[in-house]
Design a protein around this motif. Structure first.
Motif, short mmCIF file in Angstrom:
data_model
loop_
_atom_site.label_atom_id
_atom_site.label_comp_id
_atom_site.label_asym_id
_atom_site.label_seq_id
_atom_site.Cartn_x
_atom_site.Cartn_y
_atom_site.Cartn_z
N GLU A 36 34.36 41.79 37.51
CA GLU A 36 34.88 42.17 38.84
C GLU A 36 34.97 40.96 39.76
O GLU A 36 35.89 40.85 40.56
CB GLU A 36 34.02 43.28 39.47
CG GLU A 36 34.16 44.63 38.79
CD GLU A 36 35.58 45.21 38.85
OE1 GLU A 36 36.35 44.85 39.75
OE2 GLU A 36 35.91 46.03 37.97
N ALA A 40 38.58 39.53 41.26
CA ALA A 40 38.79 39.33 42.69
C ALA A 40 39.29 37.91 42.96
O ALA A 40 40.23 37.70 43.72
CB ALA A 40 37.49 39.60 43.45
N ASP A 45 41.34 36.80 46.22
CA ASP A 45 40.32 37.22 47.19
C ASP A 45 39.19 36.20 47.23
O ASP A 45 38.90 35.56 46.22
CB ASP A 45 39.69 38.55 46.76
CG ASP A 45 40.57 39.75 47.08
OD1 ASP A 45 41.68 39.53 47.59
OD2 ASP A 45 40.12 40.87 46.80
N VAL A 47 35.13 35.87 47.47
CA VAL A 47 34.00 36.73 47.13
C VAL A 47 32.78 36.21 47.88
O VAL A 47 32.35 35.08 47.66
CB VAL A 47 33.75 36.74 45.60
CG1 VAL A 47 32.55 37.61 45.26
CG2 VAL A 47 34.98 37.24 44.86
N MET B 1 36.19 40.04 49.13
CA MET B 1 35.25 41.00 48.56
C MET B 1 33.83 40.62 48.96
O MET B 1 33.43 39.47 48.80
CB MET B 1 35.38 40.97 47.02
CG MET B 1 34.37 41.84 46.30
SD MET B 1 34.46 41.63 44.49
CE MET B 1 35.29 43.12 44.00
#
Lengths: 105, 96
Positions: A36, A40, A45, A47, B1
């Motif tokens: 995961e 990401a 993205d 993290v 995230m």
């Protein structure tokens, strides 16, 4: 300073010990956590894992590099790179751990 | 995230687990990496990357405002090198 290398198997063992799932499932869960995080990052993205670290993706433009052996100039293609920034908590833990094991004076 | 979203993403793939358990799993993983690094170990996760500790030897620095020399003590800092597979996934059509 033991200088050993920790792997997925050790992380799975920690999950097994602390959470109480089976060894097989612990290993699967470790894999999913890593998966995961990777997904990401690949999506672009960042993290942010508080008290651990931040992983971010940065876009690098084309630049001129040099072959260190021949001195020849070569273009380095534009690319995406991941950056890692350790949190202060992690930095302090690492620093303290090393200072303790290597006393001064 | 952020961490809670990571927990959420893993929990969604494991409907049989309590949310609390998934939280503990993520924390166990991060704590284990932290412990390893603080003990001077390396953590190598193929496909993702490798965590290690780099030594920064003591040096004499300078106060940039006053120009006054200052002693900077030896340091150990966490370091991460992105794994080959992740690098390739970030740059799918790059030759290197």
């Amino acid at each position: 300073m033991t200088g050993k290398t920790v792997t997925r198997a050790d992380l799975a063992e920690a999950v097994f010990r602390k959470v109480g799932l089976s060894r097989t499932e612990s290993a699967e869960l470790v894999e999913m956590v890593i998966d995961e995080v990777c997904n990401a990052i690949v999506r672009g993205d960042s993290v942010k894992l508080s008290s651990f670290a931040t992983f971010q993706v940065r876009d690098k433009k084309e630049r001129i590099g040099r072959n260190p052996k021949t001195g020849e100039e070569v273009p380095i293609s534009p690319r995406r790179v991941m950056t890692f920034k350790a949190s202060n908590v992690l930095k302090n833990r690492v620093l303290k751990g090393h200072q303790k094991s290597k006393p001064k004076g | 995230m952020i961490k809670s979203e990571l927990v959420q993403a893993v929990a969604a793939r494991n409907p049989h687990l309590y949310h609390r358990d998934v939280e503990n799993i993520v924390n166990a993983v991060l704590d284990e990496i932290t412990d390893a690094l603080s003990e001077g170990n390396r953590v190598e996760l193929r496909g993702f990357g490798a965590f290690s500790v780099k030594n920064r030897p003591p040096r004499s620095g300078r106060n940039p405002r006053t120009g006054e020399p200052v002693f900077v003590e030896e340091k150990w800092v966490p370091f991460f090198k992105t794994g080959k597979e992740l690098r390739e996934r970030l740059n799918p059509d790059g030759e290197d």
